[in-house]
Design a protein around this motif. Structure first.
Motif, PDB file in Angstrom:
ATOM      1  N   GLU A 272       1.911  14.002   1.440  1.00  0.00           N
ATOM      2  CA  GLU A 272       0.795  13.718   2.341  1.00  0.00           C
ATOM      3  C   GLU A 272       0.534  12.215   2.443  1.00  0.00           C
ATOM      4  OE1 GLU A 272       0.749  15.841  -0.165  1.00  0.00           O
ATOM      5  OE2 GLU A 272       0.602  17.794   0.836  1.00  0.00           O
ATOM      6  N   ASP A 273       0.694  11.512   1.342  1.00  0.00           N
ATOM      7  CA  ASP A 273       0.546  10.053   1.372  1.00  0.00           C
ATOM      8  C   ASP A 273       1.661   9.416   2.192  1.00  0.00           C
ATOM      9  OD1 ASP A 273      -1.773   9.491  -0.415  1.00  0.00           O
ATOM     10  OD2 ASP A 273      -0.538  10.515  -1.895  1.00  0.00           O
ATOM     11  N   ARG A 274       2.875   9.879   1.998  1.00  0.00           N
ATOM     12  CA  ARG A 274       4.008   9.318   2.752  1.00  0.00           C
ATOM     13  C   ARG A 274       3.785   9.477   4.256  1.00  0.00           C
ATOM     14  NH1 ARG A 274       8.308  10.266   5.627  1.00  0.00           N
ATOM     15  NH2 ARG A 274       7.842  12.500   5.771  1.00  0.00           N
ATOM     16  N   VAL A 275       3.403  10.667   4.674  1.00  0.00           N
ATOM     17  CA  VAL A 275       3.176  10.927   6.101  1.00  0.00           C
ATOM     18  C   VAL A 275       2.044  10.052   6.634  1.00  0.00           C
ATOM     19  CG1 VAL A 275       2.429  12.666   7.766  1.00  0.00           C
ATOM     20  CG2 VAL A 275       4.104  13.263   6.007  1.00  0.00           C
ATOM     21  N   ALA A 276       0.986   9.898   5.857  1.00  0.00           N
ATOM     22  CA  ALA A 276      -0.140   9.071   6.281  1.00  0.00           C
ATOM     23  C   ALA A 276       0.268   7.612   6.453  1.00  0.00           C
ATOM     24  CB  ALA A 276      -1.281   9.181   5.268  1.00  0.00           C
ATOM     25  N   MET A 277       1.127   7.125   5.558  1.00  0.00           N
ATOM     26  CA  MET A 277       1.569   5.733   5.677  1.00  0.00           C
ATOM     27  C   MET A 277       2.461   5.533   6.903  1.00  0.00           C
ATOM     28  SD  MET A 277      -0.064   4.327   3.264  1.00  0.00           S
ATOM     29  CE  MET A 277       0.603   2.680   3.475  1.00  0.00           C
ATOM     30  N   VAL A 278       3.318   6.505   7.200  1.00  0.00           N
ATOM     31  CA  VAL A 278       4.153   6.413   8.404  1.00  0.00           C
ATOM     32  C   VAL A 278       3.267   6.374   9.647  1.00  0.00           C
ATOM     33  CG1 VAL A 278       5.892   7.577   9.810  1.00  0.00           C
ATOM     34  CG2 VAL A 278       6.138   7.525   7.321  1.00  0.00           C
ATOM     35  N   GLU A 279       2.258   7.233   9.697  1.00  0.00           N
ATOM     36  CA  GLU A 279       1.343   7.253  10.837  1.00  0.00           C
ATOM     37  C   GLU A 279       0.580   5.931  10.949  1.00  0.00           C
ATOM     38  OE1 GLU A 279      -1.046  10.686  10.127  1.00  0.00           O
ATOM     39  OE2 GLU A 279       0.473  12.096  10.875  1.00  0.00           O
ATOM     40  N   ALA A 280       0.231   5.336   9.806  1.00  0.00           N
ATOM     41  CA  ALA A 280      -0.486   4.056   9.827  1.00  0.00           C
ATOM     42  C   ALA A 280       0.389   2.945  10.388  1.00  0.00           C
ATOM     43  CB  ALA A 280      -0.963   3.706   8.420  1.00  0.00           C
ATOM     44  N   VAL A 281       1.685   2.975  10.103  1.00  0.00           N
ATOM     45  CA  VAL A 281       2.609   2.008  10.708  1.00  0.00           C
ATOM     46  C   VAL A 281       2.697   2.239  12.213  1.00  0.00           C
ATOM     47  CG1 VAL A 281       5.009   1.236  10.810  1.00  0.00           C
ATOM     48  CG2 VAL A 281       3.951   1.685   8.591  1.00  0.00           C
ATOM     49  N   ALA A 282       2.766   3.502  12.624  1.00  0.00           N
ATOM     50  CA  ALA A 282       2.887   3.834  14.042  1.00  0.00           C
ATOM     51  C   ALA A 282       1.684   3.343  14.838  1.00  0.00           C
ATOM     52  CB  ALA A 282       3.061   5.341  14.209  1.00  0.00           C
ATOM     53  N   THR A 283       0.494   3.456  14.253  1.00  0.00           N
ATOM     54  CA  THR A 283      -0.716   3.031  14.969  1.00  0.00           C
ATOM     55  C   THR A 283      -0.973   1.538  14.852  1.00  0.00           C
ATOM     56  OG1 THR A 283      -2.133   3.447  13.035  1.00  0.00           O
ATOM     57  CG2 THR A 283      -1.788   5.283  14.575  1.00  0.00           C
ATOM     58  N   GLY A 284      -0.281   0.867  13.932  1.00  0.00           N
ATOM     59  CA  GLY A 284      -0.496  -0.560  13.730  1.00  0.00           C
ATOM     60  C   GLY A 284      -1.520  -0.884  12.670  1.00  0.00           C
ATOM     61  N   LEU A 285      -2.102   0.138  12.042  1.00  0.00           N
ATOM     62  CA  LEU A 285      -3.065  -0.128  10.965  1.00  0.00           C
ATOM     63  C   LEU A 285      -2.373  -0.833   9.805  1.00  0.00           C
ATOM     64  CD1 LEU A 285      -5.857   0.174   9.666  1.00  0.00           C
ATOM     65  CD2 LEU A 285      -5.183   2.464   8.907  1.00  0.00           C
ATOM     66  N   VAL A 286      -1.198  -0.357   9.418  1.00  0.00           N
ATOM     67  CA  VAL A 286      -0.357  -1.058   8.449  1.00  0.00           C
ATOM     68  C   VAL A 286       0.623  -1.908   9.243  1.00  0.00           C
ATOM     69  CG1 VAL A 286       1.449  -0.782   6.706  1.00  0.00           C
ATOM     70  CG2 VAL A 286      -0.617   0.613   6.600  1.00  0.00           C
ATOM     71  N   ASP A 287       0.658  -3.192   8.937  1.00  0.00           N
ATOM     72  CA  ASP A 287       1.325  -4.165   9.797  1.00  0.00           C
ATOM     73  C   ASP A 287       2.804  -4.359   9.503  1.00  0.00           C
ATOM     74  OD1 ASP A 287      -1.322  -5.624  11.003  1.00  0.00           O
ATOM     75  OD2 ASP A 287      -1.588  -5.142   8.880  1.00  0.00           O
TER      76      ASP A 287
ATOM     77  N   LEU B  78       0.833  -1.198   0.000  1.00  0.00           N
ATOM     78  CA  LEU B  78       0.000   0.000   0.000  1.00  0.00           C
ATOM     79  C   LEU B  78       0.872   1.253   0.000  1.00  0.00           C
ATOM     80  CD1 LEU B  78      -2.971  -0.781   2.418  1.00  0.00           C
ATOM     81  CD2 LEU B  78      -2.780  -1.168  -0.050  1.00  0.00           C
ATOM     82  N   SER B  79       0.340   2.331  -0.579  1.00  0.00           N
ATOM     83  CA  SER B  79       1.154   3.538  -0.698  1.00  0.00           C
ATOM     84  C   SER B  79       0.346   4.823  -0.592  1.00  0.00           C
ATOM     85  CB  SER B  79       1.890   3.533  -2.052  1.00  0.00           C
ATOM     86  OG  SER B  79       0.955   3.535  -3.127  1.00  0.00           O
ATOM     87  N   ALA B  80      -0.980   4.738  -0.603  1.00  0.00           N
ATOM     88  CA  ALA B  80      -1.818   5.925  -0.712  1.00  0.00           C
ATOM     89  C   ALA B  80      -2.700   6.106   0.519  1.00  0.00           C
ATOM     90  CB  ALA B  80      -2.700   5.825  -1.959  1.00  0.00           C
ATOM     91  N   ALA B  81      -2.816   7.346   0.975  1.00  0.00           N
ATOM     92  CA  ALA B  81      -3.664   7.655   2.122  1.00  0.00           C
ATOM     93  C   ALA B  81      -5.112   7.261   1.860  1.00  0.00           C
ATOM     94  CB  ALA B  81      -3.570   9.141   2.450  1.00  0.00           C
ATOM     95  N   ALA B  82      -5.538   7.339   0.602  1.00  0.00           N
ATOM     96  CA  ALA B  82      -6.922   7.015   0.261  1.00  0.00           C
ATOM     97  C   ALA B  82      -7.261   5.552   0.532  1.00  0.00           C
ATOM     98  CB  ALA B  82      -7.175   7.341  -1.214  1.00  0.00           C
ATOM     99  N   SER B  83      -6.257   4.681   0.597  1.00  0.00           N
ATOM    100  CA  SER B  83      -6.494   3.256   0.834  1.00  0.00           C
ATOM    101  C   SER B  83      -6.725   2.942   2.307  1.00  0.00           C
ATOM    102  CB  SER B  83      -5.304   2.436   0.334  1.00  0.00           C
ATOM    103  OG  SER B  83      -5.081   2.623  -1.040  1.00  0.00           O
ATOM    104  N   LEU B  84      -6.267   3.809   3.181  1.00  0.00           N
ATOM    105  CA  LEU B  84      -6.261   3.476   4.605  1.00  0.00           C
ATOM    106  C   LEU B  84      -7.660   3.341   5.207  1.00  0.00           C
ATOM    107  CD1 LEU B  84      -3.205   5.628   5.721  1.00  0.00           C
ATOM    108  CD2 LEU B  84      -3.279   3.170   5.248  1.00  0.00           C
ATOM    109  N   PRO B  85      -8.630   4.182   4.863  1.00  0.00           N
ATOM    110  CA  PRO B  85      -9.982   3.948   5.407  1.00  0.00           C
ATOM    111  C   PRO B  85     -10.570   2.603   5.000  1.00  0.00           C
ATOM    112  CG  PRO B  85      -9.794   6.178   4.530  1.00  0.00           C
ATOM    113  CD  PRO B  85      -8.565   5.439   4.098  1.00  0.00           C
ATOM    114  N   VAL B  86     -10.256   2.149   3.800  1.00  0.00           N
ATOM    115  CA  VAL B  86     -10.731   0.839   3.349  1.00  0.00           C
ATOM    116  C   VAL B  86     -10.137  -0.262   4.220  1.00  0.00           C
ATOM    117  CG1 VAL B  86     -10.902  -0.734   1.381  1.00  0.00           C
ATOM    118  CG2 VAL B  86     -10.852   1.750   1.002  1.00  0.00           C
ATOM    119  N   LEU B  87      -8.843  -0.181   4.473  1.00  0.00           N
ATOM    120  CA  LEU B  87      -8.168  -1.160   5.322  1.00  0.00           C
ATOM    121  C   LEU B  87      -8.726  -1.126   6.741  1.00  0.00           C
ATOM    122  CD1 LEU B  87      -5.841  -3.194   5.760  1.00  0.00           C
ATOM    123  CD2 LEU B  87      -4.345  -1.240   6.215  1.00  0.00           C
ATOM    124  N   GLU B  88      -8.963   0.083   7.243  1.00  0.00           N
ATOM    125  CA  GLU B  88      -9.481   0.230   8.609  1.00  0.00           C
ATOM    126  C   GLU B  88     -10.859  -0.402   8.737  1.00  0.00           C
ATOM    127  OE1 GLU B  88      -9.309   3.673  12.027  1.00  0.00           O
ATOM    128  OE2 GLU B  88      -9.481   4.286   9.917  1.00  0.00           O
TER     129      GLU B  88
END
Length: 420
Positions: free
Chosen positions: A283-298, A231-241
């Motif tokens: 903005e996508d890069r920052v969102a992906m880093v935050e998703a790793v920090a929260t555990g959303l991206v594994d 994954l690479s895009a902030a737009a994908s994260l709500p779908v994963l969540e």
């Protein structure tokens, strides 16, 4: 029995989420405890970091078919130098790893020449052509740890759903590269002002979201085990969540390059920065880093993709995608630590613990009884990367000439030193 005690170490434990000072004792290839009286050979870590070895999923090896780009020997040496103790390799070889016989060949080659552990994935469909499912059961018996067509999206939803149903019945893990293939076809960069100014064919990040939305619907329908590899895009994260909140057996990973670089790094058509998916907005890069920090991206992986000079020294839109990253994974990840975005135990959760658990592999932890797969590293030492010093056969790294921090001092696999 070989016994080694590591003393004066900063112990990075992703399982407990802690960083402590102490010692670690290993015996006969297994961790036996912390802060015991030193015995056997003693390794003075001198205050440096000792962590579980990295478990890197999605590594491309050129055997069979493209040995001039990378072999199991050179990839294994690069992995050991990068603190990677387990490689999970891709099936996008020539021929494709889609039969037990081809899988047996690569398994044997890896065992013969690689200093680190190697586990292989197999294709999900024959030839990665998206038409006919492979013999999942036979390939599982032959040692396949997961099934994927890599960046070839299975466009036929009926074929993909049948494969998911069959994989679920056998408990197999399916890895997918979510993209909407028609929108993505021929794209070289992410759409936006930069792409327009450069005159390069582009794709919207929404293509990734569309692909993930389809896959999540099919996973909900079939109940399969699924991992989105890149994954690479902030737009994908709500779908994963939403998928995780619904209880679907879904995990996701991100490429180290998408955590540390953005679309502007392409600059004046620098093909070493051409990746798949393409580098995204900041903005996508920052969102992906935050998703790793929260555990959303594994999972964080290298997506090590060696390409020779001839395939990169082409006009940007014609050049091959991908970058080598086995040796640069750790120092590139240190950028996130030094920026205060990720603590070391959180980073190692994504680099080691989570991928080991998802693939059902031992390791990823400093717990008693775990394999003594370890990396000793200095997170602070600075250096300038010279791509020609890399151990990979191919030298296509976007970090050539970059100032990095973090160097591997030693790597152990099963308690045996394989680097340093």
């Amino acid at each position: 029995m070989t016994t080694t005690t590591f003393i004066n170490a900063r112990l990075i434990d992703p399982e407990t989420g802690t960083e402590t000072t102490g010692s670690l004792t290993v015996e006969a290839g297994t961790i036996v405890g912390r802060n015991l009286a030193p015995r056997g050979a003693v390794v003075d870590c001198d205050g440096k970091c000792l962590a579980p070895g990295i478990v890197d999923i999605g590594v491309k090896i050129g055997e069979p078919g493209e040995r001039h780009k990378e072999s199991f020997r050179t990839a294994g040496e690069a992995a050991a130098a990068g603190g990677v103790t387990t490689m999970v390799t891709r099936p996008d070889t020539t021929p494709t790893i889609d039969t037990p016989e081809t899988l047996a060949f690569v398994t044997r080659r890896a065992r013969e020449v690689s200093p680190v552990r190697v586990h292989s994935m197999a294709a999900l469909t024959k030839g990665r052509e998206g038409r006919e499912m492979v013999e999942v059961g036979f390939l599982l018996d032959a040692g396949a740890v997961a099934f994927t067509d890599c960046d070839n999206v299975v466009t036929d939803a009926k074929v993909f759903s049948r494969a998911l149903v069959y994989a679920r019945s056998l408990g197999a893990l399916v890895i997918a590269h979510p993209q909407e293939p028609v929108l993505t076809r021929g794209a070289a960069v992410t759409s936006g002002k930069f792409a327009s100014l450069r005159g390069l064919p582009a794709v919207s990040p929404m293509a990734e979201r569309m692909g993930l939305e389809r896959d999540m619907a099919l996973v909900e329908m079939t109940g399969a085990r699924y991992h989105a590899d890149n994954l690479s895009a902030a737009a994908s994260l709500p779908v994963l969540e939403r998928a995780k909140a619904a209880g679907l057996d879904v995990t996701a990973g991100v490429n180290i390059h998408h955590l540390t670089l953005n679309e502007f790094d392409v600059g004046d058509y620098r093909t070493f920065f051409k990746l798949k998916p393409p580098l995204r907005a900041e903005e996508d890069r920052v969102a992906m880093v935050e998703a790793v920090a929260t555990g959303l991206v594994d999972v964080i992986s290298s997506m090590h993709t060696p390409q020779d000079e001839e395939s990169k020294r082409l006009p940007y839109e014609e050049a091959a995608s991908g970058a080598v990253a086995l040796e640069t994974l750790l120092p590139a990840a240190m950028r996130l630590v030094h920026a205060g975005a990720l603590a070391l135990p959180v980073l190692w959760r994504a680099l080691s613990l989570n991928p080991a658990r998802r693939f059902g592999l031992p390791g990823g932890t400093l717990a008693e009884g775990a394999p003594a797969d370890l990396v000793l590293f200095d997170p602070d030492v600075p250096f300038v990367l010279d791509r020609f010093a890399l151990r990979s056969k191919s030298k296509n790294t976007p970090f050539d000439g970059a100032r990095l921090q973090g160097r591997v001092l030693g790597t152990w696999v099963g308690g045996e030193r394989v680097f340093g």
